[in-house]
Write a protein that holds these residues in place. Structure first.
Motif, mmCIF file in Angstrom:
data_model
loop_
_atom_site.group_PDB
_atom_site.id
_atom_site.type_symbol
_atom_site.label_atom_id
_atom_site.label_comp_id
_atom_site.label_asym_id
_atom_site.label_seq_id
_atom_site.Cartn_x
_atom_site.Cartn_y
_atom_site.Cartn_z
ATOM 1 N N ARG A 243 -1.108 -12.576 -1.340
ATOM 2 C CA ARG A 243 -1.370 -11.453 -0.419
ATOM 3 C C ARG A 243 -0.882 -10.165 -1.054
ATOM 4 N NH1 ARG A 243 -0.158 -13.683 4.219
ATOM 5 N NH2 ARG A 243 -2.313 -14.286 4.471
ATOM 6 N N THR A 244 -1.649 -9.662 -2.005
ATOM 7 C CA THR A 244 -1.217 -8.469 -2.734
ATOM 8 C C THR A 244 -1.402 -7.222 -1.871
ATOM 9 O OG1 THR A 244 -3.411 -8.040 -3.622
ATOM 10 C CG2 THR A 244 -2.003 -9.545 -4.880
ATOM 11 N N CYS A 245 -0.683 -6.171 -2.252
ATOM 12 C CA CYS A 245 -0.883 -4.882 -1.557
ATOM 13 C C CYS A 245 -2.377 -4.516 -1.623
ATOM 14 C CB CYS A 245 -0.093 -3.754 -2.222
ATOM 15 S SG CYS A 245 1.635 -4.076 -2.576
ATOM 16 N N SER A 247 -4.958 -6.284 -1.773
ATOM 17 C CA SER A 247 -5.897 -7.079 -0.972
ATOM 18 C C SER A 247 -6.101 -6.437 0.397
ATOM 19 C CB SER A 247 -5.397 -8.520 -0.821
ATOM 20 O OG SER A 247 -4.261 -8.563 0.027
ATOM 21 N N HIS A 249 -4.947 -2.854 0.958
ATOM 22 C CA HIS A 249 -5.139 -1.414 0.703
ATOM 23 C C HIS A 249 -5.981 -1.283 -0.564
ATOM 24 C CE1 HIS A 249 -1.926 -0.450 3.640
ATOM 25 N NE2 HIS A 249 -1.214 -1.415 3.075
ATOM 26 N N PHE A 263 -0.461 -9.783 8.989
ATOM 27 C CA PHE A 263 0.422 -8.646 8.874
ATOM 28 C C PHE A 263 0.731 -8.106 10.256
ATOM 29 C CE2 PHE A 263 0.964 -4.145 9.260
ATOM 30 C CZ PHE A 263 2.197 -4.045 8.638
ATOM 31 N N LEU A 265 3.634 -5.237 12.230
ATOM 32 C CA LEU A 265 4.894 -4.545 12.406
ATOM 33 C C LEU A 265 5.332 -4.927 13.811
ATOM 34 C CD1 LEU A 265 6.847 -2.280 11.340
ATOM 35 C CD2 LEU A 265 5.412 -0.683 12.605
ATOM 36 N N LYS A 280 -5.161 -0.661 11.717
ATOM 37 C CA LYS A 280 -5.799 -0.169 10.503
ATOM 38 C C LYS A 280 -4.771 0.706 9.807
ATOM 39 C CE LYS A 280 -8.807 3.812 9.856
ATOM 40 N NZ LYS A 280 -9.858 4.663 10.420
ATOM 41 N N ILE A 287 0.937 9.202 0.123
ATOM 42 C CA ILE A 287 1.929 8.513 0.965
ATOM 43 C C ILE A 287 3.359 8.897 0.580
ATOM 44 C CG2 ILE A 287 2.167 6.365 -0.420
ATOM 45 C CD1 ILE A 287 1.759 6.423 3.382
ATOM 46 N N ARG A 290 4.568 11.826 2.494
ATOM 47 C CA ARG A 290 4.460 11.768 3.963
ATOM 48 C C ARG A 290 5.667 11.044 4.548
ATOM 49 N NH1 ARG A 290 -0.936 8.885 4.343
ATOM 50 N NH2 ARG A 290 -0.051 8.327 6.357
ATOM 51 N N PHE A 294 3.539 4.216 9.534
ATOM 52 C CA PHE A 294 3.058 3.164 10.447
ATOM 53 C C PHE A 294 2.644 3.759 11.786
ATOM 54 C CE2 PHE A 294 4.961 0.888 7.078
ATOM 55 C CZ PHE A 294 4.303 -0.318 6.992
ATOM 56 N N HIS A 295 1.959 2.936 12.607
ATOM 57 C CA HIS A 295 1.305 3.463 13.812
ATOM 58 C C HIS A 295 2.282 4.159 14.764
ATOM 59 C CE1 HIS A 295 2.769 -0.470 15.206
ATOM 60 N NE2 HIS A 295 2.799 0.075 16.400
ATOM 61 N N SER A 320 4.983 -8.512 4.500
ATOM 62 C CA SER A 320 4.098 -8.028 3.423
ATOM 63 C C SER A 320 4.496 -6.658 2.872
ATOM 64 C CB SER A 320 2.632 -7.918 3.864
ATOM 65 O OG SER A 320 2.127 -9.161 4.206
ATOM 66 N N LEU A 323 9.866 -5.357 -1.211
ATOM 67 C CA LEU A 323 9.904 -5.823 -2.598
ATOM 68 C C LEU A 323 11.341 -6.100 -2.995
ATOM 69 C CD1 LEU A 323 7.578 -3.293 -4.482
ATOM 70 C CD2 LEU A 323 7.017 -5.650 -3.866
ATOM 71 N N LEU A 335 3.122 4.727 -6.733
ATOM 72 C CA LEU A 335 2.642 5.393 -5.511
ATOM 73 C C LEU A 335 2.687 6.924 -5.653
ATOM 74 C CD1 LEU A 335 4.151 3.049 -2.750
ATOM 75 C CD2 LEU A 335 1.772 3.146 -3.541
HETATM 76 C C1 HEC Z 1 -2.028 -8.157 5.061
HETATM 77 C C2 HEC Z 1 -2.425 -6.803 4.766
HETATM 78 C C3 HEC Z 1 -1.433 -5.870 4.115
HETATM 79 C C4 HEC Z 1 -0.689 -6.079 2.957
HETATM 80 C C5 HEC Z 1 -0.606 -7.317 2.085
HETATM 81 C C6 HEC Z 1 0.025 -4.844 2.721
HETATM 82 N N1 HEC Z 1 -0.287 -3.927 3.698
HETATM 83 FE FE1 HEC Z 1 0.472 -2.066 3.862
HETATM 84 N N2 HEC Z 1 -0.319 -1.903 5.714
HETATM 85 C C7 HEC Z 1 -1.197 -2.774 6.283
HETATM 86 C C8 HEC Z 1 -1.520 -2.316 7.629
HETATM 87 C C9 HEC Z 1 -2.488 -2.995 8.582
HETATM 88 C C10 HEC Z 1 -0.765 -1.130 7.843
HETATM 89 C C11 HEC Z 1 -0.667 -0.286 9.127
HETATM 90 C C12 HEC Z 1 0.196 -1.054 10.083
HETATM 91 C C13 HEC Z 1 0.807 -0.292 11.229
HETATM 92 O O1 HEC Z 1 0.705 0.905 11.326
HETATM 93 O O2 HEC Z 1 1.475 -0.948 12.062
HETATM 94 C C14 HEC Z 1 -0.017 -0.913 6.607
HETATM 95 C C15 HEC Z 1 0.806 0.188 6.378
HETATM 96 C C16 HEC Z 1 1.285 0.543 5.140
HETATM 97 C C17 HEC Z 1 1.944 1.790 4.851
HETATM 98 C C18 HEC Z 1 2.130 2.945 5.837
HETATM 99 C C19 HEC Z 1 0.825 3.715 5.940
HETATM 100 C C20 HEC Z 1 0.822 4.882 6.877
HETATM 101 O O3 HEC Z 1 -0.139 5.655 6.848
HETATM 102 O O4 HEC Z 1 1.753 5.063 7.659
HETATM 103 C C21 HEC Z 1 2.286 1.771 3.518
HETATM 104 C C22 HEC Z 1 2.984 2.853 2.742
HETATM 105 C C23 HEC Z 1 1.858 0.488 2.994
HETATM 106 N N3 HEC Z 1 1.257 -0.224 3.998
HETATM 107 C C24 HEC Z 1 2.016 0.079 1.679
HETATM 108 C C25 HEC Z 1 1.862 -1.236 1.263
HETATM 109 C C26 HEC Z 1 2.371 -1.773 0.016
HETATM 110 C C27 HEC Z 1 3.057 -0.970 -1.078
HETATM 111 C C28 HEC Z 1 2.076 -3.107 0.010
HETATM 112 C C29 HEC Z 1 2.487 -4.180 -1.005
HETATM 113 C C30 HEC Z 1 3.906 -4.275 -1.243
HETATM 114 C C31 HEC Z 1 1.371 -3.385 1.266
HETATM 115 N N4 HEC Z 1 1.266 -2.231 1.982
HETATM 116 C C32 HEC Z 1 0.892 -4.642 1.644
HETATM 117 C C33 HEC Z 1 -1.691 -3.917 5.698
HETATM 118 C C34 HEC Z 1 -1.162 -4.522 4.573
#
Ligand code: HEC
Ligand code: HEC
Length: 355
Positions: A243-245, A247, A249, A263, A265, A280, A287, A290, A294-295, A320, A323, A335
């Protein structure tokens, strides 16, 4: 002793009161009397940028622009004026730009934004970057608006945000002297209605695309990553294998392709898309500059997000999204390459009402 307030102080007080309550886009020094006609300086800009090849490929795969509303310069120019026009709110104090500020990547610096009467929004304001790359075209953290065109009229009618009805909106826009010619240029008609208002707002917003970051110059072969940036990109693309970042984003715009479980929060107040604890995420570009992520805006910044769960962080890990301590500097370096500062000051995205 009897206090007599001199007339001059009373006048001063009244004048100061006006200064504090009036629309701050007006030049108070030359216009001490409240006027309902805002001062707008219109300049025509080009919104039809030529994107580098890697952006064009992404666009071909994911563009949510409908055939009925392609971006034209005239449409986006009109959209810019509407986006910043506080007259589109019931009491003339709030525009889209109030909560989506250019200097903050079209998001807000605070956790929850303030609407026209001081009420606060229920979620963090989203950064309006690269929205045309979200393939499904659905808008808001919970995907509840089917298209950008449908989304555009919602904040205008939302009681906390701008609190208008569509009838009031149309009447207001018709009454402002600068609009008929802008609508004529954009749509070939001076007939003003909410459908065209939504179209123009959408054209302007779809034109907000970041493609001038270091990441973009590297993808064009114009620059190279440092060792730390390159290692960070590898982490983003490969860790953890299942489950990479990337995959979720998807590069190059780093916008979620399909928000999906597992995933989540942990937020019992807000269950997001179809009450499934899903959200979403908009584009991860910019980022690093900023805050309140998160939502619900509950994560202060990227560093805090990646660190949560590590010894000494005092915070629960976000599934997810954490690190090993040793990997964090490289991820941060990568980033950082996604930051495009040109968007923060580009005149064509700026407030035409600012003096
Ligand atoms: C399974 C899918 C998934 C994976 C894997 C994932 N993300 Fe996310 N990410 C999301 C979703 C969906 C949100 C928004 C969630 C929320 O707001 O509650 C999010 C939010 C974020 C945000 C905040 C964005 C914002 O606009 O506020 C960052 C930064 C981020 N991810 C970075 C990463 C990084 C770096 C990794 C790897 C270490 C990663 N994500 C792995 C789905 C994922
Ligand atoms: C009072 C603050 C406020 C105002 C005014 C406001 N917004 Fe927002 N905007 C938000 C918040 C908060 C969200 C996230 C809401 C949610 O997901 O429930 C948001 C989300 C959005 C999104 C979704 C982005 C995405 O990637 O899904 C778009 C598009 C948007 N706003 C455009 C606009 C436009 C256009 C206007 C003016 C007509 C406007 N906003 C006025 C606060 C505001």
């Amino acid at each position: 002793m009897k206090k007599i307030v001199p007339l001059s102080s009373l006048i001063l007080l009244v004048t100061l009161f006006q200064f504090c309550t009036k629309n701050d886009s007006l030049d108070v020094s030359t216009k001490p009397v409240i006027t309902t006609t805002p001062v707008m300086t219109f300049t025509s800009y080009n919104y039809l940028d030529t994107y580098p090849a890697h952006i064009q490929v992404a666009l071909a795969n994911s563009d949510n622009t409908p055939a009925t509303n392609p971006i034209t310069n005239e449409g986006a120019n009109l959209g810019r004026v509407l986006f910043y026009d506080k007259q589109l709110s019931r009491n003339g104090t709030t525009s889209c730009g109030s909560c989506h500020q250019q200097k903050n990547s079209f998001s807000d610096s605070v956790v929850l934004s303030r609407g026209l009467d001081g009420g606060v929004t229920t979620r963090h304001s989203m950064a309006l970057l690269n929205m045309r790359f979200y393939k499904s075209g659905k808008m808001f953290w919970d995907d509840r608006a089917a298209t950008l065109e449908k989304q555009a009229l919602q904040p205008i009618q939302n009681h906390i945000e701008m609190d208008m009805t569509l009838e009031l909106l149309e009447a207001k826009v018709k009454s402002l002297t600068y609009y008929p010619s802008l609508f004529q240029k954009a749509f070939g008609t001076s007939l003003i209605d909410s459908v065209l208002i939504a179209k123009a707002l959408s054209q302007f917003q779809r034109s907000i695309v970041t493609y001038q970051s270091k990441y973009d110059r590297v993808k064009q072969g114009l620059e190279i990553f440092t060792a730390a940036e390159a290692a960070g990109e590898q982490l983003f693309l490969t860790v953890p294998a299942n489950r990479t970042c990337a995959s979720c984003h998807t590069p190059p715009m780093f916008i979620t392709s399909s928000p999906s479980a597992p995933f989540g929060l942990d937020d019992t107040n807000d269950l997001g898309i179809n009450n499934r604890g899903n959200f979403k995420s908009g584009s991860l570009r910019n980022i690093s500059i900023r805050s309140n992520l998160f939502h619900n805006g509950s994560v202060a910044n990227v560093q805090e997000m990646l660190t949560a769960g590590n010894p000494g962080s005092g915070k629960q890990p976000i599934p997810s999204h954490f690190l090993r301590t040793a990997d964090i500097p490289n991820m941060m370096a990568f980033l950082n390459t996604l930051t495009d500062r040109t968007i923060l000051t580009d005149a064509k995205f700026s407030d035409p009402f600012a003096l």
